[in-house]
Design an enzyme around this catalytic site. Structure first.
Site, PDB file in Angstrom:
ATOM      1  N   HIS A   3     141.603 -16.863 -69.088  1.00 30.13           N
ATOM      2  CA  HIS A   3     141.376 -15.672 -68.282  1.00 30.13           C
ATOM      3  C   HIS A   3     140.161 -14.869 -68.730  1.00 30.13           C
ATOM      4  O   HIS A   3     139.321 -14.539 -67.902  1.00 30.13           O
ATOM      5  CB  HIS A   3     142.610 -14.778 -68.176  1.00 30.13           C
ATOM      6  CG  HIS A   3     142.368 -13.683 -67.197  1.00 30.13           C
ATOM      7  ND1 HIS A   3     142.438 -13.876 -65.843  1.00 30.13           N
ATOM      8  CD2 HIS A   3     141.932 -12.427 -67.367  1.00 30.13           C
ATOM      9  CE1 HIS A   3     142.089 -12.772 -65.235  1.00 30.13           C
ATOM     10  NE2 HIS A   3     141.767 -11.869 -66.134  1.00 30.13           N
TER      11      HIS A   3
ATOM     12  N   TYR B 157     136.057 -13.102 -67.151  1.00 28.33           N
ATOM     13  CA  TYR B 157     135.319 -11.866 -67.425  1.00 28.33           C
ATOM     14  C   TYR B 157     134.010 -12.147 -68.128  1.00 28.33           C
ATOM     15  O   TYR B 157     133.046 -11.396 -67.992  1.00 28.33           O
ATOM     16  CB  TYR B 157     136.190 -10.867 -68.206  1.00 28.33           C
ATOM     17  CG  TYR B 157     137.228 -10.289 -67.291  1.00 28.33           C
ATOM     18  CD1 TYR B 157     136.867  -9.307 -66.373  1.00 28.33           C
ATOM     19  CD2 TYR B 157     138.512 -10.778 -67.273  1.00 28.33           C
ATOM     20  CE1 TYR B 157     137.792  -8.823 -65.479  1.00 28.33           C
ATOM     21  CE2 TYR B 157     139.436 -10.295 -66.371  1.00 28.33           C
ATOM     22  CZ  TYR B 157     139.072  -9.323 -65.481  1.00 28.33           C
ATOM     23  OH  TYR B 157     139.973  -8.853 -64.588  1.00 28.33           O
TER      24      TYR B 157
ATOM     25  N   HIS C 164     139.465 -18.623 -53.816  1.00 32.29           N
ATOM     26  CA  HIS C 164     139.290 -17.362 -54.541  1.00 32.29           C
ATOM     27  C   HIS C 164     138.145 -17.442 -55.548  1.00 32.29           C
ATOM     28  O   HIS C 164     137.253 -16.611 -55.547  1.00 32.29           O
ATOM     29  CB  HIS C 164     140.599 -16.994 -55.245  1.00 32.29           C
ATOM     30  CG  HIS C 164     140.457 -15.919 -56.273  1.00 32.29           C
ATOM     31  ND1 HIS C 164     140.153 -14.629 -55.939  1.00 32.29           N
ATOM     32  CD2 HIS C 164     140.541 -15.956 -57.623  1.00 32.29           C
ATOM     33  CE1 HIS C 164     140.070 -13.907 -57.043  1.00 32.29           C
ATOM     34  NE2 HIS C 164     140.297 -14.693 -58.081  1.00 32.29           N
ATOM     35  N   PHE C 165     138.147 -18.497 -56.383  1.00 34.05           N
ATOM     36  CA  PHE C 165     137.083 -18.436 -57.398  1.00 34.05           C
ATOM     37  C   PHE C 165     135.750 -18.940 -56.884  1.00 34.05           C
ATOM     38  O   PHE C 165     134.740 -18.722 -57.534  1.00 34.05           O
ATOM     39  CB  PHE C 165     137.500 -19.047 -58.737  1.00 34.05           C
ATOM     40  CG  PHE C 165     137.916 -20.473 -58.708  1.00 34.05           C
ATOM     41  CD1 PHE C 165     137.021 -21.470 -58.444  1.00 34.05           C
ATOM     42  CD2 PHE C 165     139.228 -20.811 -58.983  1.00 34.05           C
ATOM     43  CE1 PHE C 165     137.404 -22.779 -58.440  1.00 34.05           C
ATOM     44  CE2 PHE C 165     139.626 -22.122 -58.979  1.00 34.05           C
ATOM     45  CZ  PHE C 165     138.703 -23.113 -58.701  1.00 34.05           C
ATOM     46  N   HIS C 166     135.727 -19.568 -55.706  1.00 29.49           N
ATOM     47  CA  HIS C 166     134.390 -19.782 -55.129  1.00 29.49           C
ATOM     48  C   HIS C 166     133.817 -18.470 -54.604  1.00 29.49           C
ATOM     49  O   HIS C 166     132.604 -18.354 -54.455  1.00 29.49           O
ATOM     50  CB  HIS C 166     134.409 -20.868 -54.052  1.00 29.49           C
ATOM     51  CG  HIS C 166     134.377 -22.249 -54.638  1.00 29.49           C
ATOM     52  ND1 HIS C 166     135.513 -22.938 -54.962  1.00 29.49           N
ATOM     53  CD2 HIS C 166     133.342 -23.053 -55.025  1.00 29.49           C
ATOM     54  CE1 HIS C 166     135.187 -24.105 -55.500  1.00 29.49           C
ATOM     55  NE2 HIS C 166     133.876 -24.189 -55.554  1.00 29.49           N
TER      56      HIS C 166
ATOM     57  N   ARG D 226     145.324 -27.801 -54.279  1.00 29.64           N
ATOM     58  CA  ARG D 226     144.006 -27.992 -54.865  1.00 29.64           C
ATOM     59  C   ARG D 226     144.007 -29.276 -55.674  1.00 29.64           C
ATOM     60  O   ARG D 226     145.060 -29.884 -55.876  1.00 29.64           O
ATOM     61  CB  ARG D 226     143.643 -26.793 -55.741  1.00 29.64           C
ATOM     62  CG  ARG D 226     144.496 -26.670 -56.977  1.00 29.64           C
ATOM     63  CD  ARG D 226     144.179 -25.434 -57.778  1.00 29.64           C
ATOM     64  NE  ARG D 226     142.948 -25.582 -58.530  1.00 29.64           N
ATOM     65  CZ  ARG D 226     142.652 -24.894 -59.636  1.00 29.64           C
ATOM     66  NH1 ARG D 226     143.503 -24.003 -60.104  1.00 29.64           N
ATOM     67  NH2 ARG D 226     141.512 -25.077 -60.261  1.00 29.64           N
ATOM     68  N   ARG D 227     142.866 -29.680 -56.153  1.00 32.28           N
ATOM     69  CA  ARG D 227     142.724 -30.818 -57.069  1.00 32.28           C
ATOM     70  C   ARG D 227     143.430 -32.054 -56.532  1.00 32.28           C
ATOM     71  O   ARG D 227     144.194 -32.697 -57.253  1.00 32.28           O
ATOM     72  CB  ARG D 227     143.333 -30.472 -58.421  1.00 32.28           C
ATOM     73  CG  ARG D 227     142.724 -29.292 -59.070  1.00 32.28           C
ATOM     74  CD  ARG D 227     143.360 -29.020 -60.411  1.00 32.28           C
ATOM     75  NE  ARG D 227     142.375 -28.477 -61.323  1.00 32.28           N
ATOM     76  CZ  ARG D 227     142.637 -28.130 -62.561  1.00 32.28           C
ATOM     77  NH1 ARG D 227     143.826 -28.281 -63.038  1.00 32.28           N
ATOM     78  NH2 ARG D 227     141.684 -27.658 -63.315  1.00 32.28           N
TER      79      ARG D 227
HETATM   80  C1  HEM Z   1     127.373 -26.869 -53.476  1.00 31.75           C
HETATM   81  C2  HEM Z   1     128.189 -25.948 -53.872  1.00 31.75           C
HETATM   82  C3  HEM Z   1     129.660 -26.206 -54.113  1.00 31.75           C
HETATM   83  C4  HEM Z   1     130.514 -27.027 -53.432  1.00 31.75           C
HETATM   84  C5  HEM Z   1     130.220 -27.869 -52.205  1.00 31.75           C
HETATM   85  C6  HEM Z   1     131.791 -26.939 -54.088  1.00 31.75           C
HETATM   86  C7  HEM Z   1     132.937 -27.617 -53.680  1.00 31.75           C
HETATM   87  C8  HEM Z   1     134.132 -27.628 -54.347  1.00 31.75           C
HETATM   88  C9  HEM Z   1     135.355 -28.218 -53.880  1.00 31.75           C
HETATM   89  C10 HEM Z   1     135.520 -28.939 -52.548  1.00 31.75           C
HETATM   90  C11 HEM Z   1     136.307 -28.028 -54.832  1.00 31.75           C
HETATM   91  C12 HEM Z   1     137.780 -28.359 -54.745  1.00 31.75           C
HETATM   92  C13 HEM Z   1     138.199 -29.700 -55.038  1.00 31.75           C
HETATM   93  C14 HEM Z   1     139.695 -29.825 -55.166  1.00 31.75           C
HETATM   94  O1  HEM Z   1     140.391 -28.916 -55.629  1.00 31.75           O
HETATM   95  O2  HEM Z   1     140.184 -30.899 -54.772  1.00 31.75           O
HETATM   96  C15 HEM Z   1     135.681 -27.321 -55.917  1.00 31.75           C
HETATM   97  C16 HEM Z   1     136.319 -26.955 -57.092  1.00 31.75           C
HETATM   98  C17 HEM Z   1     135.738 -26.141 -58.060  1.00 31.75           C
HETATM   99  N1  HEM Z   1     134.496 -25.551 -58.000  1.00 31.75           N
HETATM  100 FE1  HEM Z   1     133.112 -25.812 -56.597  1.00 31.75          FE
HETATM  101  N2  HEM Z   1     131.694 -26.084 -55.152  1.00 31.75           N
HETATM  102  C18 HEM Z   1     130.398 -25.623 -55.200  1.00 31.75           C
HETATM  103  C19 HEM Z   1     129.868 -24.738 -56.113  1.00 31.75           C
HETATM  104  C20 HEM Z   1     130.540 -24.250 -57.210  1.00 31.75           C
HETATM  105  C21 HEM Z   1     129.997 -23.311 -58.154  1.00 31.75           C
HETATM  106  C22 HEM Z   1     128.602 -22.695 -58.091  1.00 31.75           C
HETATM  107  C23 HEM Z   1     130.968 -23.093 -59.079  1.00 31.75           C
HETATM  108  C24 HEM Z   1     130.973 -22.206 -60.298  1.00 31.75           C
HETATM  109  C25 HEM Z   1     129.975 -21.602 -60.816  1.00 31.75           C
HETATM  110  C26 HEM Z   1     132.097 -23.922 -58.734  1.00 31.75           C
HETATM  111  C27 HEM Z   1     133.261 -24.007 -59.463  1.00 31.75           C
HETATM  112  C28 HEM Z   1     134.329 -24.798 -59.144  1.00 31.75           C
HETATM  113  C29 HEM Z   1     135.492 -24.935 -59.978  1.00 31.75           C
HETATM  114  C30 HEM Z   1     135.727 -24.264 -61.335  1.00 31.75           C
HETATM  115  C31 HEM Z   1     136.371 -25.786 -59.298  1.00 31.75           C
HETATM  116  C32 HEM Z   1     137.764 -26.199 -59.747  1.00 31.75           C
HETATM  117  C33 HEM Z   1     137.773 -27.491 -60.422  1.00 31.75           C
HETATM  118  C34 HEM Z   1     139.180 -27.895 -60.746  1.00 31.75           C
HETATM  119  O3  HEM Z   1     140.115 -27.546 -60.012  1.00 31.75           O
HETATM  120  O4  HEM Z   1     139.350 -28.560 -61.773  1.00 31.75           O
HETATM  121  N3  HEM Z   1     131.804 -24.609 -57.582  1.00 31.75           N
HETATM  122  N4  HEM Z   1     134.359 -27.072 -55.588  1.00 31.75           N
HETATM  123 CU   LIG Z   2     143.355 -14.978 -64.971  1.00 28.37          CU
END
Ligand code: HEM
Ligand SMILES: [Cu+2]
Ligand SMILES: [Cu+2]
Lengths: 552, 156
Positions: free
Chosen positions: A227, A231, A378-380, A443-444
């Site tokens: 968490h 921050y 949310h975190f996007h 998710r995931r």
């Molecule tokens: C081109 C830009 C981006 C695209 C298309 C994208 C797309 C995605 C998608 C589709 C997922 C979900 C996959 C799933 O849960 O099955 C995901 C997860 C995630 N994304 Fe992005 N994202 C982008 C940029 C970013 C950026 C800039 C960050 C952070 C600075 C970020 C952080 C994350 C994180 C932390 C997860 C979770 C991973 C997990 O569940 O283990 N993403 N993203």
């Molecule tokens: Cu938290």
């Protein structure tokens, strides 16, 4: 201020090089992570199928690690070092700079080793690496190197700050440097949790020196870090909002002392709250969960202070420029300046993003959204929009300020376009994720129809919208890379490193704010209150240990 | 330290809202019993769990008037049992654990959403008022075929 034809840099040339190394590494990670993100969106939308050699979860591990851990940490450390150097005299002490390079070396070794493990399919455990899934020990060692490397840079900043204080006895410290030190202090305390998990539990277990791992303890140590991690992303964005933005809009700091108070509250209340990520888990009593939920909501106080102070800054600056009435300031803001527009778009995004966060942490409501795409949506918004857009806005002036070039009108315009592209892409992707998450889509999870269950069928149109949004976002990343290349080829000149000054009438901050011993003790006390009883219980009455599993 | 008058009001307003909000949450949790799942602390050994009560016979057991206990094992990549049938209006007390890694258990369309952690037993209850074929899926990444992990609850 041209001397011998070379433009004067905003900070020492050697410091500039250190900062640029961090920033460029960050954008390299963003680019690779973006490719993975694009593919994930397309796979879930049913648009493409991955070749047999690449697994969906391998991509997702790479995306999470490169985006959430590498892009953010490198950018943050680079940005903080630049501002610390700038506000403590424009030049780092050699020891601080050496610590910075040492940190850079350790983190980069860790990143390379970790990426190789992921590519070899030795670490398809996602960026949260929950035990008892067991990755290669080298993956955990790589993560430890990244963490320890970041500590080195933190120590460098502390040293620089302490030196400045010694030379300026009795003076108020520079606000940016104070905030950087608070942020790094919070980071070091928080990462102690994950360091303990990795070094004491996961590495010995993964090498086979011990047979089993205490799963609940490992999750608790992880979220002790997980968490405050958010921050750690957010506070540097706040630093831009508090210290940089007022200067860009031609104003002054609203209140130096309140800004410091807000950061201290974040330091205190961002750490003892990790249980709100474990609300759905057995093994922790509702009392301790609820106590941490209360502590979690305490960060609303500094958040409200920040919101107030930002809008007060806008209004003051607007009035100073001749604006009248309650909302007159609105027309006086430099809307077509990407240095303002991108972070401002990030701030606005934070309003719905923050509201979503309150839902997530609300004890019971959490059951509706836990582990659904709502969380990913949310975190996007928080990290991938609020924080990322603020960092992009910083990049547009930081790179020229470090290289002795100008942010030209054309690059500024391209930057505005890039910001809008990002917002549009995120509107579709995050909007679809939020909606389909409420409908239950997890998710995931790779493409699946759950044996054609009608509920899963209803999710499909939203997954397609996610794929479209993701594609637009990827275009946004490409445009950003183009803009960065253009910045390096921009005409030479002097670009401002915007640091706002305090109002002439401002009072000094109370002394207590710089009594680090007191502040650290308060952090320790809060952590002990929130964690000591349940953690001792986990250690003294451990759940039967788990052996490791490689299920991918 | 000086604080603007408006800022004071803003903070007083914000903090009061926060206090009310936490009071509501706290009352719901402790007085009305709307707690998140997993309150009873109850551990098992994941390696021998299938040999002992109650997980040696996973499945549905009637415990009262239209009230049931559902003992469920989660493992890579499925649940045991993989299908249960219930009459409309049945109240079900779920008892869940994992034999290997961490899994999820989300009954789509309901608020039943909990984790199966090896070594721990998780509990929650739900009354099925609507008939239908409920999809239960694993929403915690657990390995290569995680997206296949599911079961069904048939309510008629
Ligand atoms: C081109 C830009 C981006 C695209 C298309 C994208 C797309 C995605 C998608 C589709 C997922 C979900 C996959 C799933 O849960 O099955 C995901 C997860 C995630 N994304 Fe992005 N994202 C982008 C940029 C970013 C950026 C800039 C960050 C952070 C600075 C970020 C952080 C994350 C994180 C932390 C997860 C979770 C991973 C997990 O569940 O283990 N993403 N993203
Ligand atoms: Cu938290
Ligand atoms: Cu799973």
């Amino acid at each position: 201020m041209l001397t011998n034809g070379t433009p004067e840099l905003q900070i020492d040339r050697k410091d500039s090089r250190l900062v640029l190394a961090h920033i460029l590494f960050a954008f390299g990670a963003l680019f690779l992570g973006g490719i993975a993100g694009l593919l994930q969106g397309l796979v879930r939308g049913g648009v493409v199928k991955l070749p047999a050699e690449i697994g969906y979860y391998q991509l997702l591990t790479a995306h999470g690690v490169l985006m959430a851990l590498i892009f953010t940490t490198y950018f943050i450390i680079g940005f903080l070092i630049s501002g610390v150097s700038k506000t403590t005299g424009g030049k780092l002490l050699p020891i601080s700079r050496h610590l910075g390079w040492l940190g850079y070396g350790l983190m980069s070794t860790g990143t390379v080793v970790g990426t190789i493990c992921i590519l070899l399919n030795q670490a398809t455990v996602l960026y949260t690496f929950y035990a008892p899934m067991k990755a290669s020990p080298y993956f955990y060692i790589a993560l430890a190197l990244v963490v320890v490397g970041s500590w080195m840079s933190g120590f460098g900043m502390f040293y620089q700050f302490g030196y400045w204080k010694k030379l300026h006895k009795g003076k108020v410290t520079p606000l940016f440097a104070f905030m950087a030190v608070t942020t790094m202090l919070m980071w070091i305390v928080a990462t102690l949790g994950v360091a303990a998990e990795v070094l004491l539990q996961l590495i010995p277990w993964s090498f086979g020196w011990v047979d089993t791992v205490n799963v609940m303890l490992s999750r608790t140590l992880f979220w002790f870090f997980g968490h405050p991690l958010v921050y750690f992303w957010l506070l540097p964005a706040y630093m831009c909002w508090y210290v940089v933005i007022p200067k860009i809009i031609g104003g002054k700091l609203f209140s130096d002392a309140l800004a410091r108070l807000a950061f201290i509250l974040f330091l205190l209340f961002s750490i003892p709250v990790g249980f709100h990520h474990q609300l759905m888990e057995p093994g922790i009593s509702p009392f301790w969960k609820f106590l941490q939920v209360i502590l979690t909501f305490m960060v609303i106080v500094p958040s409200l202070m920040t919101a107030f102070s930002l809008f007060a800054t806008f209004e003051q600056a607007g009035r100073a420029l001749g604006a009248k009435g309650l909302f007159g300031w609105f027309r006086k803001m430099p809307w077509s300046d990407v240095r303002f527009f991108a972070p401002f778009a990030g701030m606005l995004t934070f309003i719905p993003a923050g509201a979503g966060g309150i839902i997530n942490a609300s004890n019971q409501m959490n059951a509706v959204v836990h582990n659904t795409l709502f969380i990913t949506g949310h975190f996007h918004l928080t990290v991938a929009t609020t924080v990322a857009l603020t960092f992009f806005g910083v990049t547009y002036w930081l790179i020229p300020a470090l290289t002795g070039r100008k942010l030209t009108a054309r690059i500024n315009k391209l930057g505005m376009i890039q910001t809008v592209v990002w917002l549009v892409g995120m509107f579709f992707m995050s909007g679809a994720m939020h909606t389909v998450g409420l409908l239950g889509s997890p998710r995931r999870t790779a493409y699946t129809t759950y044996e054609n269950h009608p509920d899963a069928f209803l999710w499909m149109p939203y997954h397609v919208a996610m794929a479209i949004g993701g594609t637009i976002l990827f275009i946004g990343i490409l445009l950003l890379i183009v803009n960065i290349v253009l910045l390096f080829r921009a005409p030479r000149g002097q670009e401002e490193f915007p640091i706002a000054e305090a109002n002439a009438s401002a009072e000094a901050a109370p002394r207590l704010f710089e009594r680090w011993g007191v502040l650290i003790s308060l952090v320790v006390v809060l952590v002990l209150i929130a964690y000591m009883v349940p953690v001792l219980d986990m250690i003294n009455n451990p759940v039967p240990g788990s052996k490791g599993f490689v299920t991918w | 330290m000086h604080m603007h008058r408006l800022e004071k009001w803003w903070l007083v307003f914000g903090i009061s809202m926060l206090a009310i909000f936490l009071l509501v949450l706290g009352t719901a949790t402790f007085a009305m019993g709307v707690t998140p799942p997993g309150e009873h602390r109850h551990t098992v050994n994941p390696e021998t769990v299938t040999q002992n009560e109650p997980f040696d016979k996973p499945g549905l057991r009637q415990v009262g008037d239209n009230e049931y206990e559902a003992v469920i094992l989660a493992f890579v990549f499925g649940y045991s049992p993989d299908r249960i049938e219930l009459p409309v209006g049945a109240k079900v007390n779920f008892v869940l654990t994992s034999t290997d890694v961490v899994h999820g258990f989300h009954i789509i369309g309901t608020n039943v959403n909990m984790m199966a952690v090896p070594g721990e037993v998780n509990h929650t209850s739900y009354t099925f008022k609507e008939p239908g074929e409920y999809l239960v899926l694993c929403n915690e990444y657990c390995g290569a075929a995680h997206e296949q992990m599911q079961m069904r609850i048939i309510v008629k």
